[in-house]
Structure formats: structure tokens, C-alpha cells
Design an enzyme around this catalytic site. Sequence first.
Site, PDB file in Angstrom:
ATOM      1  N   ASP A 148       2.731 -42.791  79.271  1.00 18.24           N
ATOM      2  CA  ASP A 148       3.715 -44.150  79.005  1.00 18.24           C
ATOM      3  C   ASP A 148       3.192 -45.226  79.328  1.00 18.24           C
ATOM      4  OD1 ASP A 148       6.368 -44.859  77.724  1.00 18.24           O
ATOM      5  OD2 ASP A 148       6.423 -45.968  79.684  1.00 18.24           O
ATOM      6  N   HIS A 183       4.760 -41.886  74.026  1.00 16.45           N
ATOM      7  CA  HIS A 183       4.901 -43.268  73.961  1.00 16.45           C
ATOM      8  C   HIS A 183       4.191 -43.598  72.458  1.00 16.45           C
ATOM      9  CE1 HIS A 183       4.577 -47.742  74.922  1.00 16.45           C
ATOM     10  NE2 HIS A 183       3.905 -47.825  73.944  1.00 16.45           N
ATOM     11  N   HIS A 202      11.600 -43.859  74.121  1.00 17.85           N
ATOM     12  CA  HIS A 202      12.408 -45.526  73.472  1.00 17.85           C
ATOM     13  C   HIS A 202      12.137 -45.746  72.178  1.00 17.85           C
ATOM     14  CE1 HIS A 202       7.799 -46.011  74.363  1.00 17.85           C
ATOM     15  NE2 HIS A 202       7.862 -46.208  75.487  1.00 17.85           N
ATOM     16  N   ASP A 220      14.139 -46.994  80.241  1.00 13.24           N
ATOM     17  CA  ASP A 220      12.534 -47.691  80.402  1.00 13.24           C
ATOM     18  C   ASP A 220      12.672 -48.850  81.450  1.00 13.24           C
ATOM     19  OD1 ASP A 220       9.877 -48.111  80.092  1.00 13.24           O
ATOM     20  OD2 ASP A 220      10.174 -48.786  77.943  1.00 13.24           O
TER      21      ASP A 220
END
Lengths: 309, 177, 424
Positions: free
Chosen positions: C152, C179, C232, C305
Site C-alpha cells: 500500500d 493499491h 480505497h 486509510d
Amino acid sequence: MNASFTANHILDIASLSEEDIFYILKLALNLKEILHRPIPKVPTLRGKLVALMFFEASTRTRLSFERAAKSLSADTLSFTARMSSVEKGETLLDTILNLESMGVDLFIIRHAMAGTPHFVAKHSRARVINAGDGFHAHPTQALLDMLTVYQKKKTLSGLKIAIIGDIKHSRVAHSNIVGFRKMGSEVYVAGPATMLPLEREALGARVCYRIETALDQADVVMALRVQKERHGRALLPSVREYAQEFGLNLKRLELAQKDCLLMHPGPVNWGVELAPELQNDPRNVILEQVENGVAVRMALLVALLGGNA
Amino acid sequence: MEEKVLMSGSEIDRALTRIAHQILERNRGSKNIALIGIRTGGVPLAERLQHKIREIEGVKVPLGILDISLYRDDWSLASSQPEVRSTEIPFPVDNLVIVLVDDVIFTGRTVRAALDALVDFGRPKKVELAVLVDRGHRELPIEPTYCGLTVTTLPNEHVTVRLKEISGVDQVVLERR
Amino acid sequence: MSLLLQGGRVIDPSQGIDAVLDILIENGQVKALGERLSGQGARKIDCHGLIITPGLIDMHVHLREPGEEWKETIATGTLAAAAGGFTAVACMPNTQPPNDNAEVTRFILKKASQEAFTRVYPIACITKGQKGTQLTEFGDLKRAGAVALSDDGRPVPDAFMMRLALEYAKNFGLPVISHAEELSLSQGGHVNEGLASATLGLKGIPAEGEAIAVFREIMLAKLTDAPVHIAHVSTKVAVEIIRWAKKQGIPVTAETAPHYFTLTEEAALGYNTYAKVNPPLRSAEDREAICQALSDGTIDAIATDHAPHSDLEKFIEFEQAAFGLVGLETALALALRLVNQGLLSLSRAIALLSTNPARILKIAGGSLRVGSPGDVTVIDLEKKWVPRKENLHSQGKNSPFLGWELQGQAVMTIVEGKITFSRM
């Protein structure tokens, strides 16, 4: 002229109202005469301290601001650095606050990073003028361009403005698109498609993939300086191809209005974006832009530092 | 607010006729004379004097307009940006007799600013001052060369000159607040 | 010591419960759930008018320790988590040094056992130094306590390397978290490509770059039949691809963060560095698609996050400012906003914040079943509050929600039967 100027800083064109813009243009027209006096200097800003903070190389913009400040009797401090002094362990904020302690009333800031003048305005008590930040904005250039057009065309609305060149990476194009559209004109942009904004980024300008569409019946034709490389990648096969496909010459200008204005923010690469045959063309108003640049910058200094500044 | 008329339209006209004669008499004719009106009230008065001199002498003397706001000494005291208008002096002032024209002289600060501005345009041979009303209370050692009317005023009194070109009527009034 | 929470409205999506019940926690576990429990000797806590849920789990935070303790530590980060109602956090491996070997994993767990206010689940790197060229020792990391793998902050740039990771992770049952970012399109970008990039004159990060990367991960999950979790998610196009993949039966799960369902790129206008985050805040259309995906199940989890930074990283030129914002203390209230707007049921919100993250990470919790860990969050839905720099527990104050009037807050956080944070 109504005295309706309320902005504290000149950060971008978007944050100025139509009235603010007219105020500045009319003030600039009135101040321009000073530059032609035998002693081209008035005492208006005596005792005011203006800091010219140029974090990015610029000759004409800095000189233009310096000329403007001096003809209003302001004192100037000049600061030039390759980059922000972060490398020396000093943050931009430190630099600004230090200068503020020396009594700076107004910062003129040129910086390679977008938003830096906004940052300074947020954290300093002094006034701020953006002299160009990254690919974001160059409001004083747009104002002097508008002044030049206003002077020649007596209006800023209902015109067709064509901007040719690297639109995507041009703060001049950015501010002119916002400015001329705000004043009621249409802006068409053209150039190599690798240098054009996508529709979603065009801020309401019409994106043309044929240069002829942009030039057709244009009242103002603005060429931008060509830079072949951006982000370390060639966005153009060659400068020669640019001149051939997107350079302005007599023939291409025939598409525009007969009394169109030919403009360029300078410095010009003659033979690339403009053919040398246009150097003495009556439509060429490039040097008038330069003079108007001083007048507009004087007007901004008076507007920000006059009154209860 | 009380108002008292100090000069009527015809009285203004007579005063200006007299001043025009005085200018010519003092300078032995209209040669080398130029008029410069101080914005705003001085501009129509300078135009009228130019007209009267032309009626008398048959000569149109040069006329300029001066905006003194960039020379004001109270610039930073003003509550908002003072209005800056154009200055138009379309002739070289060197070696001329410049007659500055204003409607009212009060503290003298406006005339001081006008004198400062004038020297930036060159070196006149002589500078004279013509005003329609002198209301006293000078703060600087400046006196008019020609004056239409001298009036003693109290600090709470104000002299207003109304001219056809600006207000639609010719009148000088004393206002008490 | 045992705790008896009395008279609260218990919402447990894992059992489909939404009823006023008592809950008894003993020896760190849920002992009983029912009406009018006696709970002799237990400390009684009156929860009338409050909501009781399985402890919230944030499967994506940055605790910054080891290496960047001026931004956050395991102690302060988990305190912020507890204050936000979380009983467990999974921390990303981009520390200094990165968590790419068992030594770092053990360090984090040791620190956590001494100082943390929540459970801490380390996520280890997929590749050595997050460089994308050599796999880390998945087996050793798992034995040390890592619960998942992720690089990430960076994608694994090479598709073949990502394929190897997905395949090898199958040996250990470790979830791989991606990610998803196409670096060649995003490099040099600072904000969403569109309104924000145009208005601010900054290089944009196009939504399509996220979609390209998400599509690659999904194709690799299909190829290897190994589960992949997309971190995310910020764009409508990515949501559409994930929705399609789930329909095909491809093993993909996804999370989004509160800022993507609350804010749009307009928050960054004016060069607000607290709204500078990667992926960037997107358009209104993207935001709506994210909300829709949360409600229809396309997105499985809400993760913050949480990315604390000090003013040294944020109080500077926008282009130099670090990406990231803090989210642990505002996440619950922002999720409840969606509930109040009628976009989510309360039960769905809790599933997104607790039950589903537990399932994806294959960790205990996310349920109030008898025998489950005694991790509980007590929530006051009515409580109005305003996040300010002074009242945030995180060392990072870089929240774009400072000054917002929020409604709903955790009033008690219980981890393994112990109260780790209380406003009651």
C-alpha cells in the site's frame, strides 16, 4: 468608473469579479499616461515595500513589476532562487515570515509550483500578487492581454479569442480562458493534441483539433511559446513539424478577422510559433502588450496598496 | 443642514470674466499662457476661462487636466481606494506660464499636490493659481493669484461650487452642518 | 472482571440481530446475549438509548511506527482508533523500515501488546522494500503475525509479479490487498484529473488510471483463482468493473474510505493540503457511485486509510505536501451520515465497518455471537460534535473535516472485555 475593487490579493483570475477586472483595466488606462511623462514617476506608494519573490527564472515579468513599483515610488526588494529554500532547511513559510518582519507590504510571487501564492496569502499579513505559479495561473498576464484587447476593440464581450499552442501546460492560456470567458467572449484553443486539455479540463474553452476551426473569424489570435519537453517526455515529434502544422503565418491569419489582433506573451520563438513575416505586421500588438503590462501592474499595486492597505 | 447662496450664476460668470482679464493683464496678453484644471471642479472652470480668453484675445490657449489623487498626502488615510482618473496635459509645460484652476481653495493641500504633479511634466516659467472661492483655513503657505470670492467660514461650514457641466446649475453655496 | 451492557439496541449483522438486548462479557469473550440477563458480579453499564455493535475494525490504517513517530505512534494511533469506536486496526507496512520481514512484524506486535488501545493486525509487504521486484517471505511473516499482504502506498507495478504474489499467498491463506494505481498515468499528479486539476493548474490523476489497475488485479484474480482485495476505491469506473467481476464470480472484495463517499475534488480547491490524498478526491458522479456501491454490496468495507502527517508535511507548498488524511475519529460519524441520508441501513453500515473487514482479513471479531471476542462498540447516534485539532487524539491533525458539525459518536470502546475508551 466606480471604485468597487475589494480583492486583497491577486491570486488568479477566477477569484476576481467582472467589476474588479474593469476597475483594474480602467485604472491601468489612466495610469499609463504616467509612463509618457518627462519624469515618469508619481509619489503614490512612497514608503511601501514590495518584495519580488522569483523562485523561477523570469526576466520580463520581474522587470515589468519592478518598473511598475518604481514609477509609483514604492521600494523593492528582489529575491531570486532556483527553487524554494527548503533545500537550505528553511521552509517557504519561514522565508515569507522573515521578510514580513522586515516590513514587506506586498509579495509578488513567481513559483514553479501551483498554489504557492495562495499558500503565502493564507499565512501572511501582507498582500500577494501571483506573478505566475506552475501551470496554474498568470493573472497579471491575462489582465494585460485583456487591457490590450479592450483598448483596441473597445469591448471584451462577444469576441472570438483563439489561443494556439501548448494550452495544457500554459498558465497564460489558463488565465486567459478564465478571464475572457468571464468577460463574455468565446475562447477556442488549438495545437498539438498532446498539449491540449481534455474536454473535462478545458474550463469551458472550445478544444479544436484543426487549427483552422480556432482561427476562423477570430478577433484575437494569441500564440504561445513552444516548449518541446514536459515532464521529461517529448510531447512533439519535432519543432519543425510544429512550425509547419501549428505555426502562425500570413496565410493562416487570413482565416481570422481582417482587423484581428496578433498577440504573444513573449518571448517569441520567431520561425516556430510565429513566422518572421509577422514581425512587422500591423496586426501584431506584442510590444503594446509589454507596455500594458507595466500599466496593469501599476494599477494592481495602487489598488492593493492604496487606501487603507 | 442650512444652505446660503454665496454666488449666483451671473455672479460666477462676472467673476470668471474678471479673472480672465486679470490673467491677460498680469501676463501682458495670452502668449505663453496655458490653463490646467484640477479635477474635478477646476476642469469646467478652466474650460470657461479658455473660452473667455478666446472671446477677448481671439486666441485659444492650451488647456490641460490634472488628476492629483496619486499625489495626495492623505492617500493612506482614505477609507477606500481613491478614484484615480486620467491626467491629460497634451503640451510640454516647459517655459510656459501655467495657470492652475480650481473651484475652491481651502487647506492648500490639493494645490500642493498639483504643484508636485506639475513639476513631473517639466519646468514651467511660472505657475499661477486661479480659484473661484477662497474659504480660508490654510494649512500650507499657498495663496491664489486670482480669486473670484473670498469668504470667511467656520469649521462646520462648507463651500460647495455647483457648475452646469457637472451639477446642471451654476451656484456657489455655503452649507452649515 | 465481567461487563454487563444493559438495555442497548444491539445491532449485529453477523447474526441478523437488531433488538434491545443485554450483553454479558466475561473472560474477554461474549458470554451471553439476551433479555434481562442477571450477570451477577458484573459491572453494569446502562446502555438505554444507545447502540451496541460488534467492535469496529479498520482494515487500513497507517500507524507510522517504526520510523515516523513524529506523525503517529502505535500508542497514539490506536488511541485515536479507540476514540473513534474501533476495537481493531490493520496497519499498512509502509513504515521506516517497511514491514517486509518478520522482525518488523514482531516489533509492531510487541509494541502493540504494551501500548495499544485496540487490537493491532500487521499487514506485511508483498515485495521487499515495496520495490515490486522480489516477494517477501510470506510464510515467515504469517508465522510472525501478519494477517495480510500489501504494498500500500504503491501498486505492484509488474503484472507478472502480482500474479506470483496472488499465487504464493494461496499457500498461506493470506489475503492480498492491492493499491490499484497505474503509475505511468498518475505520476506527477496531485489531484483528480478534471475540475480540480483544471482549476488548480496541477497535473491530474485520471479516474481511468485506477480502473486500469483494478481491472488488471481482477484479471489476475480470475487467472489465479486467488482472492484480491482492492483498497480505497474512489471512482465510478472502478466500481463498475468490481460489480461486473463479482457477477462473474471472480474472488474480489473492495473497500472505500469515508472521504470518498463524503467529499468531492472541490474540497481541494483553494489548495487545501488537508484534502490532498491518494487516490485523490473525485467528482460528484464518482462520489454518488461509491455511495451506491456501499449500499448494493459492490464495496464490502469502509476503511479509513488513516494517514497522519505533521504540519511539516502539510504546511507547505501544495505540490510538495504529502498525500493523506486522518480518518479514525471521524469515520463512524461520516458513515452514519449515509444512514441518516437513507443511503445505508444501520445494520449495513456496521457490516461495512466491522463484520466484513473481519471476514476479509479472516480475523476474529465482527460478531457478538456467544464465544466471540469481547470486542464491542457503544454508539450514541444522537450525539452532536465538532472535530477540532484540540479534540482529536491522533497526532495527525490533517483532517478535511475539522469544524464540521457531525452527529453520532462512539461513547464506549471495549476490547477483549476491557474498556479502552469511554465518554460515558
